[in-house]
Design an enzyme around this catalytic site. Structure first.
Site, PDB file in Angstrom:
ATOM      1  N   GLU A  34       0.873  -1.180   0.000  1.00 35.06           N
ATOM      2  CA  GLU A  34       0.000   0.000   0.000  1.00 35.06           C
ATOM      3  C   GLU A  34       0.898   1.213   0.000  1.00 35.06           C
ATOM      4  OE1 GLU A  34      -2.959   0.894   3.074  1.00 35.06           O
ATOM      5  OE2 GLU A  34      -3.172  -1.258   3.335  1.00 35.06           O
ATOM      6  N   ASP A  45      -6.192   7.985  10.843  1.00 36.63           N
ATOM      7  CA  ASP A  45      -4.870   7.533  11.277  1.00 36.63           C
ATOM      8  C   ASP A  45      -4.492   8.011  12.664  1.00 36.63           C
ATOM      9  OD1 ASP A  45      -3.692   5.918   9.136  1.00 36.63           O
ATOM     10  OD2 ASP A  45      -4.097   7.693   7.925  1.00 36.63           O
TER      11      ASP A  45
END
Lengths: 246, 399
Positions: A34, A45
């Site tokens: 990724e 995040d």
């Protein structure tokens, strides 16, 4: 064999390093990569990946850099792009997917583009044969899961707990894994909070794991040289790959 | 009793106002948003729910807020100017209208933990107040820069029993406070209710908060008809996220003879990069769960906004405003920091009313309207200036 997906934030410390690291990970047991696209406001995040996003942008990362890295990396390692929707939207979804297809990028992981909003783009994803990775969260009802995974391609991203990336939270996922598997044959990978200590347990009942913050912690370590960072990341990759397949 | 009515500008079932709005959030939050949507559908027109809201709005907040004829500035500008006195509400601004209704919804959903983001601190104070009233746990996320420039409001929140998190990431203002509130919400999605303070965020918030604030326009319309026996020519409100403006405009949007004008923060001037004029200088994009106009660089990285008023210091805007801009159903303009500051002093000395810095932007616009003579105008005075005293004292010096 259970699969290992590695997330790395592109452009930190620079794109040359990102390319070298990506290629090295591809040779150390990482099945899919990724490539993270740094964003100013990464709300899904935790502090580790947020910091890497921030620093990469400070170091001058531009969207075009993602294309440069992908050109070098995608022919050698299965590559996906992970980024917040605004960056992709600003590039233009048609243009983006065409570019992805040209570069042999296999899919997009867009944490803030849930099923309902993604519908407007499903024709475009199909036209270029690029996967829009489906997310399943532990808060989802079986009915919603059936809906979300109906058209899943490449793999299904099961979020390991209610939370943001890189937290130490734990939830039992066996029931939800059973639900997903009753509706879809697409492999299910578990992500969020997966590291060397938790990998084996998180992989239970799943077809693979996604590891992000554990790699990015190494990227952010100021005491390590480029070579040492790559070495530590590849060691971690091999070790996780081994643990999930024990 | 105020009960919302269906609007010409209601979004579709997934919360889209044209291309704007929607729900751009991590999957973990989708079930909570769908639940909230269903719950809201149940109570939106329910007499039962709105009588409960009405009770608090009347006896606790002090509604209806007066529509005050500002004789002195009217005389100076040769117009008829009315101020909608949201500054007289309990907690000092329009924010409380929304928070009471959301607090009651949280209770219905059985959620005892409340989180909220705040810029100027008005929404944080309103949320902390309602949590104290309804016996809910309260955590407020506020940018570290705003914590410093709005220390009085921080103290108020703490006094009311809330925990205040100073957010140190990014520009340390409202945008970053909202990022951290969303992160906290994703982590506690099962038991936490997020009271969003403006007409922004994922569906159903923009529609819901608009309905909760539309009591402003609903009252103002009846009040002006009673006092003047006609509708106003112009209605003016300032815009950060845009809740006081949409609340005021809502009941005038279908009247062709009324011009609604939203005022963005011009900061140091819209020709500089230091402003909060998302509609004028931004373009459509996705942030904080919604598609709307955003200040962003060519790649789509979000830029920092600037305004003297913390409440307008935000690089985005509610999605319904983005729609109204493109639909031309509302006009938008901007006022700079220094124009707002002049209006802050002007209203204080002419009418004996100290406006919030945010509201001073709407007041300042009175001096920029062409051919104002003879016009009938309502300005939404969204909040009072008490919270801005410390900052004002640093800038202004009187003999």
């Amino acid at each position: 064999m259970k699969q290992l997906v590695a997330y790395i934030t592109s452009g930190y410390p620079d794109i040359g390093f990102t390319t070298d690291l990506a290629l090295a990970l591809g040779e150390s047991g990482v099945d899919q990569l990724e490539l993270g696209v740094p964003f100013s406001d990464p709300v899904a995040d935790g502090p580790v990946i947020e910091k890497a996003n921030f620093r990469s942008l400070q170091n001058g990362f531009k969207f075009e850099d993602l294309l440069k890295v992908s050109k070098e990396v995608a022919p050698h390692v299965d590559t996906l792009w992970m980024g917040y929707f605004n960056l992709f939207y600003q590039y233009g979804m048609q243009r983006l997917l065409k570019e992805a297809a040209n570069l042999h990028v296999k899919g997009m992981i867009i944490p803030d583009l849930p099923y309902e909003e993604a519908q407007s783009y499903s024709k475009d994803f199909n036209q270029y044969n690029v996967a829009n990775i489906a997310f399943v969260a532990p808060t989802d009802s079986p009915k919603r899961i059936e809906h979300i995974v109906s058209d899943a391609k490449q793999f299904i991203y099961l979020v390991a707990y209610t939370g943001i990336t890189g937290s130490g939270k734990h939830e039992n996922l066996q029931a939800i894994l059973r639900h997903i598997k009753s509706y879809s044959h697409t492999p299910v990978y578990v992500g969020f909070g997966v590291n060397a200590n938790t990998a084996k347990e998180k992989a239970q009942g799943a077809d693979g794991v996604i590891v992000g913050s554990a790699f990015v912690t190494i990227l952010l370590d100021e005491h390590l040289s480029y070579t040492e960072k790559i070495k530590e990341c590849t060691t971690l990759a091999s070790s996780i790959k081994q643990k999930i397949n024990e | 009793m105020y009960i919302p009515s269906p609007s010409t500008f209601d979004p579709d079932t997934n919360g889209h106002f044209g291309i704007f709005g929607g729900r751009y959030v991590p999957e973990t939050l989708m079930p909570a948003l769908l639940e909230l949507h269903d719950e809201y559908e149940k109570i939106r027109f329910s007499r039962d729910f709105w009588s409960e809201v009405d009770y608090y709005l009347k006896d606790y907040v002090g509604r209806p807020s007066p529509l005050y004829f500002a004789a002195n500035i009217s005389k100076e500008l040769k117009a008829r100017i009315y101020l909608k006195r949201e500054d007289l509400n309990h907690t000092g601004a329009h924010k409380v209208n929304n928070v009471i209704a959301q607090g009651l919804m949280a209770k219905r959903l059985g959620k005892k933990k409340i989180i909220a983001e705040t810029g100027a601190g008005q929404h944080g104070v309103a949320t902390a107040t309602i949590c104290a009233l309804l016996g809910l746990e309260c955590e407020i996320f506020m940018g570290a820069k705003d914590v410093a420039r709005q220390e009085l409001n921080v103290f108020r929140m703490k006094l009311l029993g809330a925990t205040v998190h100073a957010v140190e990431s990014g520009s340390c203002t409202l945008k970053d406070a909202m990022n951290d509130a969303i992160r906290h919400w994703v982590t506690h999605a099962r038991d936490t209710f997020y009271i969003i303070g403006t007409v922004a965020g994922p569906h159903p918030y923009p529609m819901m908060v608009r309905d909760f604030q539309a009591i402003i326009g609903w009252e103002a319309r009846a009040q002006i008809l009673e006092k003047e026996n006609r509708l106003p020519d112009t209605v003016i409100a300032c815009i950060g996220g845009g809740s006081n403006a949409i609340g005021m405009f809502q009941h005038f949007l279908d009247d062709k003879e009324v011009t609604c004008i939203g005022i963005e923060a011009g900061g140091l001037g819209v020709e500089t990069e230091q402003h909060g004029a998302s509609l004028l200088k931004g373009r459509p994009g996705v942030l904080h769960g919604q598609m709307s106009y955003l200040l962003q660089d060519p790649d789509g990285q979000i830029l920092e906004a600037h305004s003297i008023s913390a409440g307008l210091d935000y690089p985005g805007i509610g999605p319904e405003h983005a729609f109204h801009k493109e639909n031309r159903s509302v006009a938008y303009d901007n006022i700079t920091d220094s124009e707002a500051l002049d209006a802050f002093v002007w209203l204080s000395q002419k009418e004996g009313i100290i406006p919030a810095f945010e509201s001073a932007h709407a007041i300042a616009y009175l001096k920029k309207i062409d051919n104002i003579e003879g016009k009938l105008i309502i300005v939404n005075l969204s909040g009072r200036g008490d919270k801005d005293m410390i900052q004002a004292k640093e800038i202004l010096h009187f003999n």
